[in-house]
Design an enzyme around this catalytic site. Sequence first.
Site, PDB file in Angstrom:
ATOM      1  N   GLU A 106       0.887  -1.175   0.000  1.00  0.00           N
ATOM      2  CA  GLU A 106       0.000   0.000   0.000  1.00  0.00           C
ATOM      3  C   GLU A 106       0.913   1.209   0.000  1.00  0.00           C
ATOM      4  O   GLU A 106       1.543   1.522   1.005  1.00  0.00           O
ATOM      5  CB  GLU A 106      -0.926  -0.029   1.224  1.00  0.00           C
ATOM      6  CG  GLU A 106      -2.128   0.890   1.086  1.00  0.00           C
ATOM      7  CD  GLU A 106      -1.885   2.268   1.653  1.00  0.00           C
ATOM      8  OE1 GLU A 106      -1.506   3.161   0.848  1.00  0.00           O
ATOM      9  OE2 GLU A 106      -2.062   2.453   2.857  1.00  0.00           O
TER      10      GLU A 106
ATOM     11  N   CYS B  22      -1.658   8.932   2.637  1.00  0.00           N
ATOM     12  CA  CYS B  22      -1.347   8.406   1.310  1.00  0.00           C
ATOM     13  C   CYS B  22      -2.475   8.680   0.323  1.00  0.00           C
ATOM     14  O   CYS B  22      -2.250   8.799  -0.878  1.00  0.00           O
ATOM     15  CB  CYS B  22      -1.057   6.918   1.391  1.00  0.00           C
ATOM     16  SG  CYS B  22      -2.353   5.969   2.210  1.00  0.00           S
TER      17      CYS B  22
END
Length: 520
Positions: A288, A322
Site C-alpha cells: 500500500e 497516502c
Amino acid sequence: MLRAVALAAARLGPRQGRRLLSAATQAVPTPNQQPEVLYNQIFINNEWHDAVSKKTFPTVNPSTGDVICHVAEGDKADVDRAVKAARAAFQLGSPWRRMDASERGRLLNRLADLIERDRTYLAALETLDNGKPYIISYLVDLDMVLKCLRYYAGWADKYHGKTIPIDGDYFSYTRHEPVGVCGQIIPWNFPLLMQAWKLGPALATGNVVVMKVAEQTPLTALYVANLIKEAGFPPGVVNVIPGFGPTAGAAIASHEDVDKVAFTGSTEVGHLIQVAAGKSNLKRVTLELGGKSPNIIMSDADMDWAVEQAHFALFFNQGQCCCAGSRTFVQEDIYAEFVERSVARAKSRVVGNPFDSRTEQGPQVDETQFKKVLGYIKSGKEEGAKLLCGGGAAADRGYFIQPTVFGDVQDGMTIAKEEIFGPVMQILKFKSMEEVVGRANNSKYGLAAAVFTKDLDKANYLSQALQAGTVWVNCYDVFGAQSPFGGYKLSGSGRELGEYGLQAYTEVKTVTVRVPQKNS
C-alpha cells in the site's frame, strides 16, 4: 457517532463546526501531555530484549524537537531471532496451530478490550510521538483500531473452505490455510491504525508475525506488543522490532524464512521490497504505497460542502495521508469562488499544540518531512504556481507548517505530480468532464479519488472512469473495516480491510479423497 459529528461539523462550516466538535470532545478524557514511556526494547517471544548490537536511536517529539527517549535499534540479527521465534510458534502441533479458530477470535477481541482500557494513554502517547492532535488520536485513530480488530475477530471462524462436487467417486474440498511467517512493515503517519490493519487479518487466519515499526513513531506499537502478551497470545506469534528500513526492513523483505511481506509506505521503498522478495524466496507481497489522488469538484456541487470536504481531504493528519486529495480539480465556472473560499478556510485552520482541543493541525512528523514539504512549496513558487496563503513555518520551535494553498497549478508542475505529504493544497482548473478524466488518470498513482456533484449520471460515469482503488462520491476519507482499500498502478498491489483483506494471508489447498461410492 464521531463520523456523524464530523460530517455535521463540516456542513456547518469552520466556526459553527468547531463549536459542535468542541461539544463532542467534552467527553474525551483529559490527557497526560507527558505520558510515561514503558517499553522501548525489542519484543520477541513475548519477552523484551535489547538489540543484539546494543544500539539505540532517539525518538523525537515533533512539537518541540526534543528527544522523548532512546529505543532499541533492531537490525538483521534481531530479525533473524524474531523469525526463528515466529517459525517455532508456527510449527505443527504448537499451541497456536492447534488453537480453535473461535479462540483466535476471542484473543483478538481481548486485545481490543485491552486497547480500549488503555485508550487515553495510547492516544496521548501517539500524539506525543507523532504530533497529530490528541482529539484525533482518541476519537478517530483509536476508534478505527478497535473496530478493525473486532471486525477481524469475527472473521476468525468464518473464513473457510468449501466442498466441491467433482466428477467420479471422489470427495474434494478446500482448506484456507495460514501463509506462515508474515513480515509486516508499518508507517509513521497512523502507527496504531496501521498496526491493527496488519495484525487483524494475519492473526484471524492463524499466521505469525514479525513486525517492523517506523523509527519515527515506535512507542505505541511497542506498548500494544505488551498488550498482545497480556491478552494471552502464545510466545512467538507476534514479534515487534523498532528499527530502520535499510537494515531491519530490508532483512525482513529478503529473509528466506519469511513467507509473506506486507508494507505500507512510499512507492520508492515498495519497489525495493518487491525486488527483495522476488530475489529471495519469491515471498508473497502486499503493498500500500503513495498517491496523488484527484478530487473533482463539478460546477453543480454543493459549494459549502465541497469546500469543507476538499479542505479535510488535503489537510487531515497534517496532510500526511497516502490517499490525501492532493489534486483538487475545480470546474472553471466555479473556480474563482471555490479558490476564494478554500483560502479563507485554510487561513482559519488552527495550528498549534496537538494536546489543545482547539487545534486542528499539529506538526509534521520530523525534521526530514518538515524540510521536504518546505522544499515542495519552494518548487511550486519557482515553477509558477500562485501562492495564495501560507508557504512557511508556522512556529519557531517544532515542525509546524502553515496551511498552504496554491492556485493556477498546471499538470506538469512538480507539486501536481509528486506526493508532498504535507499541508499543501493544489487547485487546478478544468472545463469538461471528459477533460478532467484524462488529466486525473494521467498519473503514475491510483490509490483514491473523489467526485463532488449533484448529478447521479456524472457521479456514476466518473466513478467508473477514474483509475483508483477507492472512489468517494460527495465525501472523502470515509473508511470502514468492512470495505477494502488498496491501489492501482504504482500505488500498490493487493487489498487491506474487509473480506478481501483475508485473501493475502491464506493459501487455498485442494484436498481430493477417493471414496468407495459417491452419493448426492
